[in-house]
Design a protein around this motif. Structure first.
Motif, PDB file in Angstrom:
ATOM      1  N   SER A 131      35.238   9.274 -57.334  1.00 48.25           N
ATOM      2  CA  SER A 131      34.504   8.286 -58.127  1.00 48.25           C
ATOM      3  C   SER A 131      34.500   8.663 -59.602  1.00 48.25           C
ATOM      4  N   VAL A 132      34.488   9.956 -59.901  1.00 49.89           N
ATOM      5  CA  VAL A 132      34.545  10.411 -61.291  1.00 49.89           C
ATOM      6  C   VAL A 132      35.972  10.332 -61.826  1.00 49.89           C
ATOM      7  N   ALA A 133      36.951  10.720 -61.012  1.00 48.90           N
ATOM      8  CA  ALA A 133      38.345  10.690 -61.456  1.00 48.90           C
ATOM      9  C   ALA A 133      38.812   9.267 -61.751  1.00 48.90           C
ATOM     10  N   ASN A 134      38.257   8.296 -61.041  1.00 46.30           N
ATOM     11  CA  ASN A 134      38.664   6.903 -61.251  1.00 46.30           C
ATOM     12  C   ASN A 134      38.273   6.370 -62.622  1.00 46.30           C
ATOM     13  N   LEU A 135      37.351   7.061 -63.287  1.00 44.38           N
ATOM     14  CA  LEU A 135      36.954   6.619 -64.631  1.00 44.38           C
ATOM     15  C   LEU A 135      38.086   6.753 -65.634  1.00 44.38           C
ATOM     16  N   PHE A 136      39.076   7.578 -65.317  1.00 44.25           N
ATOM     17  CA  PHE A 136      40.165   7.845 -66.254  1.00 44.25           C
ATOM     18  C   PHE A 136      41.475   7.179 -65.818  1.00 44.25           C
ATOM     19  N   ARG A 137      41.380   6.269 -64.834  1.00 42.53           N
ATOM     20  CA  ARG A 137      42.562   5.547 -64.367  1.00 42.53           C
ATOM     21  C   ARG A 137      42.335   4.050 -64.479  1.00 42.53           C
ATOM     22  N   LYS A 138      43.382   3.340 -64.871  1.00 49.57           N
ATOM     23  CA  LYS A 138      43.313   1.889 -64.922  1.00 49.57           C
ATOM     24  C   LYS A 138      43.549   1.315 -63.533  1.00 49.57           C
ATOM     25  N   PRO A 139      43.033   0.101 -63.292  1.00 57.64           N
ATOM     26  CA  PRO A 139      42.252  -0.781 -64.163  1.00 57.64           C
ATOM     27  C   PRO A 139      40.781  -0.376 -64.228  1.00 57.64           C
ATOM     28  N   PHE A 140      40.128  -0.808 -65.306  1.00 58.73           N
ATOM     29  CA  PHE A 140      38.700  -0.536 -65.483  1.00 58.73           C
ATOM     30  C   PHE A 140      37.924  -1.825 -65.194  1.00 58.73           C
ATOM     31  N   TYR A 141      37.070  -1.763 -64.216  1.00 62.70           N
ATOM     32  CA  TYR A 141      36.318  -2.946 -63.791  1.00 62.70           C
ATOM     33  C   TYR A 141      34.995  -3.018 -64.557  1.00 62.70           C
ATOM     34  N   PHE A 142      35.087  -3.392 -65.835  1.00 65.96           N
ATOM     35  CA  PHE A 142      33.893  -3.443 -66.670  1.00 65.96           C
ATOM     36  C   PHE A 142      32.928  -4.530 -66.206  1.00 65.96           C
ATOM     37  N   ALA A 143      33.447  -5.656 -65.763  1.00 65.95           N
ATOM     38  CA  ALA A 143      32.571  -6.730 -65.304  1.00 65.95           C
ATOM     39  C   ALA A 143      31.739  -6.289 -64.103  1.00 65.95           C
ATOM     40  N   ASP A 144      32.365  -5.546 -63.191  1.00 66.92           N
ATOM     41  CA  ASP A 144      31.620  -5.037 -62.037  1.00 66.92           C
ATOM     42  C   ASP A 144      30.569  -4.018 -62.459  1.00 66.92           C
ATOM     43  N   MET A 145      30.901  -3.192 -63.445  1.00 67.81           N
ATOM     44  CA  MET A 145      29.921  -2.212 -63.930  1.00 67.81           C
ATOM     45  C   MET A 145      28.713  -2.908 -64.543  1.00 67.81           C
ATOM     46  N   VAL A 146      28.954  -3.955 -65.341  1.00 65.24           N
ATOM     47  CA  VAL A 146      27.847  -4.682 -65.962  1.00 65.24           C
ATOM     48  C   VAL A 146      27.000  -5.381 -64.904  1.00 65.24           C
ATOM     49  N   GLN A 147      27.650  -5.966 -63.913  1.00 65.95           N
ATOM     50  CA  GLN A 147      26.913  -6.619 -62.842  1.00 65.95           C
ATOM     51  C   GLN A 147      26.042  -5.623 -62.072  1.00 65.95           C
ATOM     52  N   GLY A 170      46.301  -4.562 -51.965  1.00 72.42           N
ATOM     53  CA  GLY A 170      46.682  -3.604 -52.988  1.00 72.42           C
ATOM     54  C   GLY A 170      45.566  -3.169 -53.916  1.00 72.42           C
ATOM     55  N   THR A 171      44.310  -3.435 -53.546  1.00 72.90           N
ATOM     56  CA  THR A 171      43.163  -3.037 -54.360  1.00 72.90           C
ATOM     57  C   THR A 171      42.535  -1.775 -53.783  1.00 72.90           C
ATOM     58  N   ASP A 172      42.262  -0.833 -54.639  1.00 69.63           N
ATOM     59  CA  ASP A 172      41.643   0.414 -54.208  1.00 69.63           C
ATOM     60  C   ASP A 172      40.142   0.199 -54.049  1.00 69.63           C
ATOM     61  N   PRO A 173      39.598   0.258 -52.825  1.00 67.59           N
ATOM     62  CA  PRO A 173      38.150   0.036 -52.646  1.00 67.59           C
ATOM     63  C   PRO A 173      37.295   1.076 -53.362  1.00 67.59           C
ATOM     64  N   MET A 174      37.784   2.304 -53.461  1.00 67.39           N
ATOM     65  CA  MET A 174      37.023   3.334 -54.145  1.00 67.39           C
ATOM     66  C   MET A 174      36.823   2.988 -55.614  1.00 67.39           C
ATOM     67  N   LYS A 175      37.889   2.515 -56.239  1.00 62.91           N
ATOM     68  CA  LYS A 175      37.812   2.197 -57.662  1.00 62.91           C
ATOM     69  C   LYS A 175      37.089   0.878 -57.908  1.00 62.91           C
ATOM     70  N   LYS A 176      37.254  -0.083 -57.011  1.00 66.43           N
ATOM     71  CA  LYS A 176      36.654  -1.398 -57.174  1.00 66.43           C
ATOM     72  C   LYS A 176      35.176  -1.417 -56.805  1.00 66.43           C
ATOM     73  N   LEU A 177      34.788  -0.665 -55.783  1.00 66.39           N
ATOM     74  CA  LEU A 177      33.438  -0.760 -55.248  1.00 66.39           C
ATOM     75  C   LEU A 177      32.566   0.454 -55.572  1.00 66.39           C
TER      76      LEU A 177
END
Length: 270
Positions: free
Chosen positions: A37-53, A143-150
């Motif tokens: 979860s921490v390593a994903n902060l430095f990999r694209k894509p960045f889900y800013f909309a999900d973070m704000v939500q 093709g979506t990474d659940p760890m990075k998306k969720l």
């Protein structure tokens, strides 16, 4: 006519070796999830909309319960200590006591416990429902990474918002102590705020702001872990929700002890 035989629930007995293996594997899986979860902060894509939500759901949604908890905690703290301070003629120090107690300990811990009860369970139930309905598998197929998306947006939002929720809890806790000091102890508001402000040093503020960051990480990663690993249909989701709240609350209290001990040893208190 068809008859359905209902089998009674049976408790499966496990050997001590299997029990230890399962717990070690659980710790390993949780550690990997937290690190990823921490390593994903430095990999694209960045889900800013999900973070704000998630920040809105976690931070703004938890604001009422945090404000109520902090306000009445400060008030109760002032009431409980008033008699002791009056015996020694030090009632003017009640602002100092409330400030140091709320900023260093009660504010971050109680805020973390309230947010854990509200959001750690919510993350576990939401992700667990997605697992049992195979939505997670569908995301992987697309093709979506659940760890990075969720997971990563929830961890980031929780760490970020719990920091500010703890600050708000400290402020309203001081306000609750002021209410008791003015209404029941006839203490001047200027004296209360002066002693409260002058008593706080850098070490107190640093400790009070470091703890929420760690607690937020624990709350989000524990909730996501139990949600992602939920099995057994709706019963499994309910079980994961309960386990997430209990585990997050216990880890917050355990981490609070060790962090406090470490900071007291490292920081110099005069």
């Amino acid at each position: 006519m068809l008859t359905v035989a209902v089998l009674p629930n049976r408790m499966e007995l496990k050997s001590p070796t299997e029990f230890v293996k399962e717990n070690v594997k659980s710790v390993q899986d949780y550690t990997l999830l937290a690190a990823q979860s921490v390593a994903n902060l430095f990999r694209k894509p960045f889900y800013f909309a999900d973070m704000v939500q998630q920040a809105d759901l976690i931070g703004v949604g938890s604001l009422p319960i945090v404000v109520l908890t902090g306000f009445f905690t400060g008030g109760v703290l002032a009431l409980q200590t008033a008699n002791t301070l009056q015996r020694f003629g030090s009632i003017n120090l009640i602002g100092e006591l409330v400030a140091t107690s709320m900023v260093r300990e009660l504010g971050p811990v109680l805020t973390g416990l309230m947010v854990a009860g509200r959001n750690s369970s919510g993350m576990a139930s939401e992700l667990g429902s997605m697992v049992v309905t195979e939505q997670i598998d569908a995301m992987r197929a697309l093709g979506t990474d659940p760890m990075k998306k969720l997971v990563t947006p929830r961890v980031t939002a929780t760490v970020f918002m719990l920091f500010f929720l703890s600050v708000i809890s400290d402020l309203v806790g001081l306000a609750g102590g002021l209410m008791v000091a003015k209404l029941f102890l006839s203490l001047d508001a200027r004296t209360y705020w002066t002693t409260a402000w002058e008593s706080l040093v850098f070490q107190d503020v640093f400790m009070g702001l470091l703890k929420p960051t760690l607690f937020g990480f624990i709350i989000a990663t524990v909730g996501c872990y139990y949600g992602i690993t939920a099995r057994g249909g709706t019963q499994g989701v309910g079980r994961a929700t309960t386990q997430a709240v209990v585990t997050a609350s216990v880890l917050i209290l355990v981490a609070d002890f060790f962090v406090t001990k470490l900071l007291i040893s490292v920081l110099t208190y005069k």
